[in-house]
Design a protein around this motif. Structure first.
Motif, PDB file in Angstrom:
ATOM      1  N   ASN A 106       5.787  -2.177  -7.354  1.00  0.00           N
ATOM      2  CA  ASN A 106       4.385  -2.061  -6.928  1.00  0.00           C
ATOM      3  C   ASN A 106       3.883  -0.627  -6.923  1.00  0.00           C
ATOM      4  O   ASN A 106       2.699  -0.385  -7.165  1.00  0.00           O
ATOM      5  CB  ASN A 106       4.205  -2.670  -5.533  1.00  0.00           C
ATOM      6  CG  ASN A 106       4.292  -4.192  -5.543  1.00  0.00           C
ATOM      7  OD1 ASN A 106       4.089  -4.831  -6.582  1.00  0.00           O
ATOM      8  ND2 ASN A 106       4.606  -4.769  -4.394  1.00  0.00           N
ATOM      9  N   HIS A 107       4.765   0.328  -6.642  1.00  0.00           N
ATOM     10  CA  HIS A 107       4.312   1.706  -6.471  1.00  0.00           C
ATOM     11  C   HIS A 107       4.805   2.643  -7.566  1.00  0.00           C
ATOM     12  O   HIS A 107       4.481   3.834  -7.546  1.00  0.00           O
ATOM     13  CB  HIS A 107       4.751   2.248  -5.102  1.00  0.00           C
ATOM     14  CG  HIS A 107       4.299   1.395  -3.960  1.00  0.00           C
ATOM     15  ND1 HIS A 107       3.020   0.902  -3.857  1.00  0.00           N
ATOM     16  CD2 HIS A 107       4.987   0.925  -2.880  1.00  0.00           C
ATOM     17  CE1 HIS A 107       2.930   0.158  -2.766  1.00  0.00           C
ATOM     18  NE2 HIS A 107       4.105   0.153  -2.161  1.00  0.00           N
TER      19      HIS A 107
ATOM     20  N   GLU B 109      -1.825  -9.651  -8.252  1.00  0.00           N
ATOM     21  CA  GLU B 109      -1.898  -8.244  -8.662  1.00  0.00           C
ATOM     22  C   GLU B 109      -0.595  -7.496  -8.420  1.00  0.00           C
ATOM     23  O   GLU B 109      -0.332  -6.469  -9.045  1.00  0.00           O
ATOM     24  CB  GLU B 109      -3.018  -7.537  -7.886  1.00  0.00           C
ATOM     25  CG  GLU B 109      -4.392  -8.124  -8.146  1.00  0.00           C
ATOM     26  CD  GLU B 109      -5.422  -7.626  -7.153  1.00  0.00           C
ATOM     27  OE1 GLU B 109      -6.253  -6.778  -7.535  1.00  0.00           O
ATOM     28  OE2 GLU B 109      -5.423  -8.090  -5.993  1.00  0.00           O
TER      29      GLU B 109
ATOM     30  N   GLY C  83      -7.479   3.676   2.124  1.00  0.00           N
ATOM     31  CA  GLY C  83      -7.041   4.315   0.877  1.00  0.00           C
ATOM     32  C   GLY C  83      -7.860   3.853  -0.298  1.00  0.00           C
ATOM     33  O   GLY C  83      -8.185   2.672  -0.403  1.00  0.00           O
ATOM     34  N   GLU C  84      -8.163   4.773  -1.198  1.00  0.00           N
ATOM     35  CA  GLU C  84      -8.982   4.448  -2.372  1.00  0.00           C
ATOM     36  C   GLU C  84      -8.309   3.409  -3.242  1.00  0.00           C
ATOM     37  O   GLU C  84      -8.962   2.562  -3.842  1.00  0.00           O
ATOM     38  CB  GLU C  84      -9.202   5.717  -3.209  1.00  0.00           C
ATOM     39  CG  GLU C  84     -10.174   6.684  -2.611  1.00  0.00           C
ATOM     40  CD  GLU C  84     -10.319   7.933  -3.481  1.00  0.00           C
ATOM     41  OE1 GLU C  84     -11.092   8.814  -3.083  1.00  0.00           O
ATOM     42  OE2 GLU C  84      -9.647   8.011  -4.531  1.00  0.00           O
ATOM     43  N   ASN C  85      -6.981   3.506  -3.337  1.00  0.00           N
ATOM     44  CA  ASN C  85      -6.245   2.598  -4.210  1.00  0.00           C
ATOM     45  C   ASN C  85      -5.580   1.463  -3.449  1.00  0.00           C
ATOM     46  O   ASN C  85      -4.695   0.803  -3.990  1.00  0.00           O
ATOM     47  CB  ASN C  85      -5.171   3.388  -4.983  1.00  0.00           C
ATOM     48  CG  ASN C  85      -5.778   4.516  -5.804  1.00  0.00           C
ATOM     49  OD1 ASN C  85      -6.797   4.325  -6.467  1.00  0.00           O
ATOM     50  ND2 ASN C  85      -5.176   5.693  -5.735  1.00  0.00           N
ATOM     51  N   ALA C  86      -6.009   1.247  -2.245  1.00  0.00           N
ATOM     52  CA  ALA C  86      -5.319   0.283  -1.381  1.00  0.00           C
ATOM     53  C   ALA C  86      -5.812  -1.146  -1.543  1.00  0.00           C
ATOM     54  O   ALA C  86      -5.233  -2.061  -0.950  1.00  0.00           O
ATOM     55  CB  ALA C  86      -5.455   0.706   0.081  1.00  0.00           C
ATOM     56  N   ALA C  87      -6.875  -1.343  -2.335  1.00  0.00           N
ATOM     57  CA  ALA C  87      -7.520  -2.663  -2.382  1.00  0.00           C
ATOM     58  C   ALA C  87      -6.563  -3.809  -2.724  1.00  0.00           C
ATOM     59  O   ALA C  87      -6.571  -4.836  -2.028  1.00  0.00           O
ATOM     60  CB  ALA C  87      -8.705  -2.634  -3.344  1.00  0.00           C
ATOM     61  N   PRO C  88      -5.754  -3.697  -3.779  1.00  0.00           N
ATOM     62  CA  PRO C  88      -4.861  -4.843  -4.071  1.00  0.00           C
ATOM     63  C   PRO C  88      -3.911  -5.140  -2.920  1.00  0.00           C
ATOM     64  O   PRO C  88      -3.694  -6.303  -2.566  1.00  0.00           O
ATOM     65  CB  PRO C  88      -4.093  -4.373  -5.313  1.00  0.00           C
ATOM     66  CG  PRO C  88      -4.961  -3.335  -5.943  1.00  0.00           C
ATOM     67  CD  PRO C  88      -5.638  -2.658  -4.795  1.00  0.00           C
TER      68      PRO C  88
ATOM     69  N   THR D 152      -0.800   7.935  -0.134  1.00  0.00           N
ATOM     70  CA  THR D 152      -0.616   9.251  -0.753  1.00  0.00           C
ATOM     71  C   THR D 152      -1.799  10.138  -0.395  1.00  0.00           C
ATOM     72  O   THR D 152      -2.920   9.641  -0.276  1.00  0.00           O
ATOM     73  CB  THR D 152      -0.523   9.111  -2.299  1.00  0.00           C
ATOM     74  OG1 THR D 152      -1.674   8.381  -2.759  1.00  0.00           O
ATOM     75  CG2 THR D 152       0.735   8.366  -2.695  1.00  0.00           C
TER      76      THR D 152
ATOM     77  N   ILE E 109       0.873  -1.175   0.000  1.00  0.00           N
ATOM     78  CA  ILE E 109       0.000   0.000   0.000  1.00  0.00           C
ATOM     79  C   ILE E 109       0.915   1.231   0.000  1.00  0.00           C
ATOM     80  O   ILE E 109       1.873   1.298   0.769  1.00  0.00           O
ATOM     81  CB  ILE E 109      -0.915   0.035   1.239  1.00  0.00           C
ATOM     82  CG1 ILE E 109      -1.902  -1.122   1.200  1.00  0.00           C
ATOM     83  CG2 ILE E 109      -1.654   1.370   1.318  1.00  0.00           C
ATOM     84  CD1 ILE E 109      -2.758  -1.238   2.451  1.00  0.00           C
ATOM     85  N   ASP E 110       0.597   2.174  -0.848  1.00  0.00           N
ATOM     86  CA  ASP E 110       1.346   3.429  -0.927  1.00  0.00           C
ATOM     87  C   ASP E 110       0.411   4.532  -0.447  1.00  0.00           C
ATOM     88  O   ASP E 110      -0.579   4.835  -1.111  1.00  0.00           O
ATOM     89  CB  ASP E 110       1.773   3.656  -2.381  1.00  0.00           C
ATOM     90  CG  ASP E 110       2.710   4.845  -2.527  1.00  0.00           C
ATOM     91  OD1 ASP E 110       2.810   5.371  -3.663  1.00  0.00           O
ATOM     92  OD2 ASP E 110       3.337   5.241  -1.533  1.00  0.00           O
TER      93      ASP E 110
END
Lengths: 278, 254
Positions: free
Chosen positions: A183-184, A213, B26-31, A149, A146-147
Motif C-alpha cells: 500500500n505504501h 484501491e 493528509g492530502e493523499n489519505a483519501a483511499p 508523511t 494511510i502513510d
C-alpha cells in the motif's frame, strides 16, 4: 525481556472449540482474542479455562489502544489483568495503533504518525500497560492504509525505539508487513531486515484481500505465497519464536489450518537445515 | 499536527465524513480514509445484525437495515468492547417505532439474553439445599445475571416462535403492563414474563429485603393466609427457575 517460546500454534476460533476440547490437536499453543474473554463469566470463560488446562494460551488484544493520545483505559487494564491472572498466558499482545480517544471508540486499528510525540506517548502507554499487567507485552506491527508523511522515522525504527525504551517485545505479523509495503511502496525485505530481531517473540501468518484501491488485511484467506516467502526470509534471522496461523473470518475446517501450519513447520525445518549446512 | 488533533479529525471523518478533517489528515489519505470508513460502519452494523436476529426477522431485512443506519448515525461507540454497542439499540428502535412497543421489547430480550450469557457465574440453590432454614431471619441472594425489562406486549411469545422457526403470533398488548425477567442458569440464559407483583417482589428481595419482609408485604396485600401462600409460591417458583443462589442471615451478611 520476555522469555522466548518456540512452537507452532493457531488462533482459537469458536467453530473449533469442540475440536480442541475433545481431541488432542497438534499445536504447541493457541491464541485467543482477549476481549472475547474479558467478560464476567459464563460459557466463554469456562471454555477458555478448559482450553488452558490443555494448551498454552496467548492473549491477543485489539482494544488496548496503545496510541491513544489521552492515555489508556484503566477499567480495561483491570479487566485484562484479571484475565491474565487467571489464565497465566504465554504472551499478552496488542497493536501499534489506536482505537479509542476522548471517549470515542472506533473498534478498528487506526494508524499513527511515526513522530517524536507519538513515540513518547506510545512508550508511556506501554509502560502503564506493563505496570498494570505485571509483565512485558508484545506489540504487533499494524497493517495501515494511510502513510503519514513526512514522518520522523520509519515504522521499523519506531518499533525498535519502543522496544528499547520500554522492554516490550514484538509480535511480527508478516502479512501486515506485506499489506503495508504494498500500500505504501516500501520494500518488505528491508523492513524485515531492519526490525530488532532479538525482540520478536511471536509471528502471525495470515491472508489478505484486494480492495477497490488498496490491499486489505482481511485475515480471511489462506496465507499466500508472497507472505510465505517473507516468512522464509525473516525466520533464520530470528531466535526461537512462536509461529501461528491467524484466520479471523471465513473460518475453514480445522484440518485446513493445520495443513497451513505444517507449511510453516516445513519452512522452519528447511531454514534450520540450510543454516546447518552453511 | 498534534496527535490529539489528528485523532479528533479521524473521529470526525468516521462519524460524519467530515471533508475538512479528511484534508487535514493528509492530502493523499483519501483511499485509506475510505477503507477506515468502511471498516468502521461495517463493524458496527455487523455487531447489531449479529445481536438482534429475531428483531430482524420480525420487522424485515430492509426495515432492520434502516434501523441499523439510524443507530450508527445516532450513537457513537464509546466502550472498549464492541458488545456494548448493542446496548442502546432498543432505545433507537423505541424512537423509530414509538407506536410498536413489541419491537424494542423484542430487541431488549435479545440484548438481555446475550448479556446474561456472559454474566457472573453462580450456582443455583434447589429445594434440597434449603435444609433447616430460619425463614424469619433469612435473606435470599438472587442470580447476579438477573435483569428486568418493561413489558407491555407479547414480545416473549413472538421471540419464542421466531426462535423455533415458527410463524409468530400477531402482536398483542397485555391487559396490564408487566416485566420480562432474564437470568442465566448454568450456561443457559432464560426469560419469563412476570406480573407487577412478582416484579416488585424481586426488586425488593434483590434490594436486600429479608424473606420475612416479603411475607409481610404479601400479607398486607392479600391477607394473612393468602399472603403467606403467595410468598411461598413465589419462593417455589424462584427456586425452580434457579434464581436463588444463596440464603443468609443478617449475622452472616456482616
Amino acid at each position: 525481556m520476555i522469555a522466548p517460546f518456540a512452537g507452532f500454534g493457531l488462533g482459537l476460533r469458536k467453530p473449533h472449540y469442540a475440536d480442541f476440547l475433545e481431541h488432542r490437536i497438534a499445536v504447541d499453543f493457541v491464541e485467543v482474542i482477549s476481549e472475547n474473554f474479558m467478560v464476567d463469566g459464563g460459557r466463554p470463560r469456562r471454555i477458555l479455562r478448559e482450553v488452558r488446562a490443555r494448551y498454552p494460551v496467548a492473549l491477543h488484544g485489539v482494544s488496548m489502544s496503545l496510541g491513544s493520545a489521552d492515555g489508556l483505559d484503566g477499567a480495561y487494564l483491570a479487566r485484562l489483568r484479571a484475565l491474565v491472572d487467571e489464565i497465566e498466558p504465554l504472551f499478552v499482545s496488542d497493536h501499534l495503533s489506536w482505537t479509542r480517544s476522548e471517549g470515542f471508540s472506533a473498534h478498528d486499528l487506526l494508524p499513527l504518525p511515526y513522530t517524536g510525540e507519538a513515540l513518547d506517548l506510545v512508550c508511556a502507554n506501554i509502560g502503564r500497560a506493563q505496570d498494570a499487567l505485571g509483565r512485558a507485552i508484545l506489540v504487533e506491527n499494524p497493517s495501515t492504509y494511510i502513510d503519514f508523511t513526512p514522518a520522523a522515522m520509519t515504522e521499523w525504527e519506531f518499533l525498535d525505539a519502543i522496544c528499547a525504551r520500554t522492554g516490550c517485545g514484538l509480535l511480527l505479523d508478516v502479512n501486515n508487513v506485506f499489506v503495508s509495503a504494498t500500500n505504501h511502496g516500501f520494500d518488505p525485505l528491508a523492513y524485515l531486515d531492519r526490525l530488532p530481531h532479538r525482540r520478536v517473540r511471536q509471528i502471525h501468518l495470515a491472508g489478505h484481500s484486494q480492495g477497490a484501491e488498496l490491499l486489505i488485511d482481511t485475515h480471511d484467506q489462506p496465507v499466500p505465497a508472497s507472505v510465505w516467502d517473507l516468512y522464509a526470509h525473516v525466520l533464520p534471522r530470528l531466535g526461537p519464536v512462536a509461529t501461528m496461523i491467524e484466520r479471523d473470518d471465513a473460518i475453514p475446517p480445522l484440518y485446513a489450518l493445520l495443513s497451513e501450519l505444517d507449511i510453516a513447520r516445513q519452512i522452519a525445518r528447511d531454514g534450520a537445515r540450510a543454516a546447518a549446512c552453511a | 499536527m498534534r496527535l490529539i488533533d489528528l485523532q479528533r479529525d479521524m473521529r470526525a471523518w468516521l462519524m460524519r465524513e467530515d471533508a475538512s478533517a479528511a484534508i487535514r489528515i493528509g492530502e493523499n489519505a483519501a483511499p485509506g480514509l475510505r477503507v477506515y470508513q468502511n471498516n468502521f460502519r461495517s463493524q458496527l452494523a455487523a455487531c447489531i445484525e449479529d445481536g438482534f436476529a429475531r428483531t430482524r426477522d420480525w420487522i424485515g431485512g430492509e426495515a432492520f437495515h434502516q434501523a441499523v443506519i439510524a443507530h450508527v448515525e445516532r450513537v457513537p461507540p464509546s466502550s472498549w468492547t464492541l458488545d456494548a454497542y448493542s446496548r442502546d439499540f432498543p432505545a433507537t428502535l423505541a424512537m423509530l417505532y414509538a407506536d410498536d412497543p413489541e419491537i424494542p421489547e423484542l430487541a431488549w430480550i435479545e440484548l438481555a439474553l446475550a448479556e446474561a450469557f456472559v454474566g457472573p457465574d453462580a450456582t443455583a440453590l434447589t429445594a434440597f439445599d434449603l435444609g433447616e432454614v430460619d425463614w424469619d431471619r433469612a435473606t435470599l441472594r438472587l442470580a447476579p445475571t438477573l435483569d428486568f425489562g418493561e413489558l407491555t406486549t407479547n414480545a416473549p411469545a413472538i421471540w419464542s416462535a421466531l426462535a423455533e422457526g415458527e410463524a409468530p403470533p400477531a402482536v398483542a398488548y397485555l391487559p396490564e403492563p408487566g416485566a420480562i425477567l432474564v437470568w442465566r442458569e448454568g450456561d443457559a440464559p432464560r426469560f419469563r414474563a412476570i406480573d407487577q407483583l412478582e416484579h416488585h417482589a424481586l426488586l425488593r428481595v434483590r434490594g436486600g429485603m429479608p424473606f420475612a419482609g416479603l411475607c409481610a408485604t404479601m400479607v398486607e396485600t392479600f391477607g394473612e393466609e393468602a399472603g403467606i401462600t403467595r410468598a411461598g409460591q413465589l419462593l417455589g417458583q424462584w427456586l425452580a427457575d434457579g434464581l436463588v443462589v444463596a440464603l443468609f442471615t443478617e449475622e452472616q451478611a456482616r
